[in-house]
Design a protein around this motif. Structure first.
Motif, short mmCIF file in Angstrom:
data_model
loop_
_atom_site.label_atom_id
_atom_site.label_comp_id
_atom_site.label_asym_id
_atom_site.label_seq_id
_atom_site.Cartn_x
_atom_site.Cartn_y
_atom_site.Cartn_z
N TRP A 158 0.84 -1.21 0.00
CA TRP A 158 0.00 0.00 0.00
C TRP A 158 0.87 1.26 0.00
O TRP A 158 0.56 2.24 -0.70
N ASP A 187 -2.53 2.33 7.00
CA ASP A 187 -2.78 0.90 6.99
C ASP A 187 -2.70 0.30 8.39
O ASP A 187 -3.56 -0.49 8.78
N VAL A 239 -5.11 5.64 -2.65
CA VAL A 239 -4.94 4.35 -1.97
C VAL A 239 -6.23 3.92 -1.30
O VAL A 239 -6.64 2.75 -1.37
#
Length: 461
Positions: A158, A187, A239
């Protein structure tokens, strides 16, 4: 004789790879055996559950379920697939009552390794006539297996995606590095929030806020360093958008599944609203603290300058997304190719004088076509190639432009930018759907030629 057998094998594999129509059963079960019928229906539903949870469109999910059921002799099935459930009613003839079953899909999972494994199991069931109990055991192994990579590898994927998007948007090394660190924070934070059962809306809201903090810090303390902190926010938004079921929602709307399309679209809208709310909250707090709010040049956009760097960034972005979704190693190369192709198509078409909507649609069509043609050769589901390929083109920058304009009381410009982001997203998803249809159309004549060659072999074969 050997050549005839080889051609028969090739035809069977081609038919399995196509997975387009219900096959003639190779070894039908006893339709009067309620236990066997239920076992087959549950197997078909479990396969459909995995592909539906991965974001596959209703039409493709229905095809998979129908394919499994028909392989074992249940060719007359009514299949109803919605956003979170699969229902099957199998007709067993005039002397037996129909068999019905339903399965609720309670999760969403971007595990491309699991999706690819189920795709291979489907072909194996057709090719080897796997007994239903053995197929259930194989499916149990697939669905209970741990992720192929450590969670930190997914976090790195990511983060690498964000850094690549920042470079693709014209940012420098500092912006890319800041995006990398910020996305890693997103994340890990969302992972902890997910463990505690926080709804996804608030997770995306937290993600939007966290994506904005590094940009605010960079804008406040960077001094004379030449950097565009707003690109950090745009990369973080991209993202967060990449995990949403945008392709499946639009494909369902196009292919005649309005209920599921509406449900998926509502999910996309709500999660996007969470991202926007998080970014807006962070910007307001920064304003109250008298920090520098990252401003954006409203005229900047993707251009054809530094084409090799941007093509490489697009390829790495798609590969990083596939890695973050636990794709197999051979799928990473396919994802990188699709990302590079999408970036080249987009930049070239836009440089030719077309707008971002047309450029996005053309690029997505190329990605869908490439995914449909090469996915079966690499034993990778087309969804993996398509979703990874369009990820670098998601309109994160437009969303931030629109939000900032609204916060500065420029309602007309803000709404225009947000609507532009919506149309770009629809163009990407519609292009993928069109490309995959073209790929199926191109594959069909070749399969039919093989089929005709087998039914009418040449003399001496």
């Amino acid at each position: 004789m050997h050549r005839f057998v080889d051609r028969l094998t090739a035809e069977r594999e081609a038919t399995v790879d196509a997975v387009v129509e219900a096959p003639t059963p190779l070894q039908p079960i006893d339709l009067a055996d309620d236990a066997k019928v239920t076992q087959v229906l549950e197997l078909a539903e479990r396969v459909g559950e995995v592909v539906l949870a991965s974001g596959t469109a209703v039409t493709d999910t229905t095809t998979q379920v129908e394919f499994i059921a028909a392989t074992y002799g249940l060719a007359q099935c009514d299949i109803d697939v919605t956003y979170n459930s699969i229902r099957i009613s199998a007709d067993r003839g005039p002397t037996l009552p129909p068999a019905s079953t339903m399965r609720v899909v309670r999760y969403r999972s971007l595990d491309f390794t699991r999706l690819a494994a189920v795709d291979r199991l489907t072909r194996r069931i057709r090719r080897e006539v796997v007994p239903p109990e053995d197929a259930h055991a194989a499916l149990d192994t697939i669905t209970t297996a741990p992720h192929p990579y450590n969670r930190w590898v997914a976090t790195a994927g990511w983060s690498l995606l964000a850094a690549s998007v920042a470079l693709l948007l014209g940012g420098g090394i500092l912006v890319a590095a800041t995006s990398f660190v910020g996305t890693a924070m997103i994340d890990r934070a969302n992972r902890e929030l997910n463990k505690r059962g926080l709804p996804f809306f608030f997770q995306h809201m937290a993600g939007g806020a966290i994506a904005t903090v590094p940009a605010i810090v960079l804008a406040t303390f960077a001094g004379r360093i030449e950097a565009n902190p707003s690109l950090v926010v745009a990369a973080g938004i991209t993202v967060l958008l990449s995990g949403l079921q945008l392709v499946g929602a639009v494909e369902d709307a196009i292919t005649g599944a309005p209920i599921t399309a509406a449900a998926r679209s509502l999910e996309v809208v709500m999660m996007t609203a969470g991202i926007i709310a998080g970014v807006a909250l962070a910007l307001r707090v920064a304003d109250l603290l008298h920090a520098v709010v990252p401003m954006i040049d409203m005229t900047s956009s993707r251009d054809i300058d530094n084409l090799p760097l941007k093509v490489a960034a697009g390829a790495v972005a798609s590969m990083a997304f596939a890695l973050a979704c636990y794709a197999e190693l051979r799928a990473l190369a396919a994802a990188a190719f699709s990302g590079a192709a999408a970036t080249v198509c987009y930049l070239v078409v836009q440089h030719s004088g077309f707008g971002p909507v047309v450029s996005s649609g053309v690029a997505a069509t190329a990605v869908g076509l490439a995914g449909g043609l090469m996915a079966r050769r690499s034993l990778t589901p087309p969804l993996v190639v398509a979703v990874a390929g369009i990820t670098p083109l998601l309109p994160g920058l437009r969303l931030y432009r629109g939000l900032q304009a609204l916060l500065n009381s420029e309602q007309l410009m803000g709404l225009n930018q947000l609507f532009g982001a919506f149309t770009v997203g629809c163009a990407l998803a519609a292009g993928v759907t069109l490309g995959e249809w073209i790929a199926r159309f191109l594959r069909r004549p070749r399969i039919m030629r093989r089929f005709q060659g087998i039914r009418h072999p040449m003399p001496g074969q």
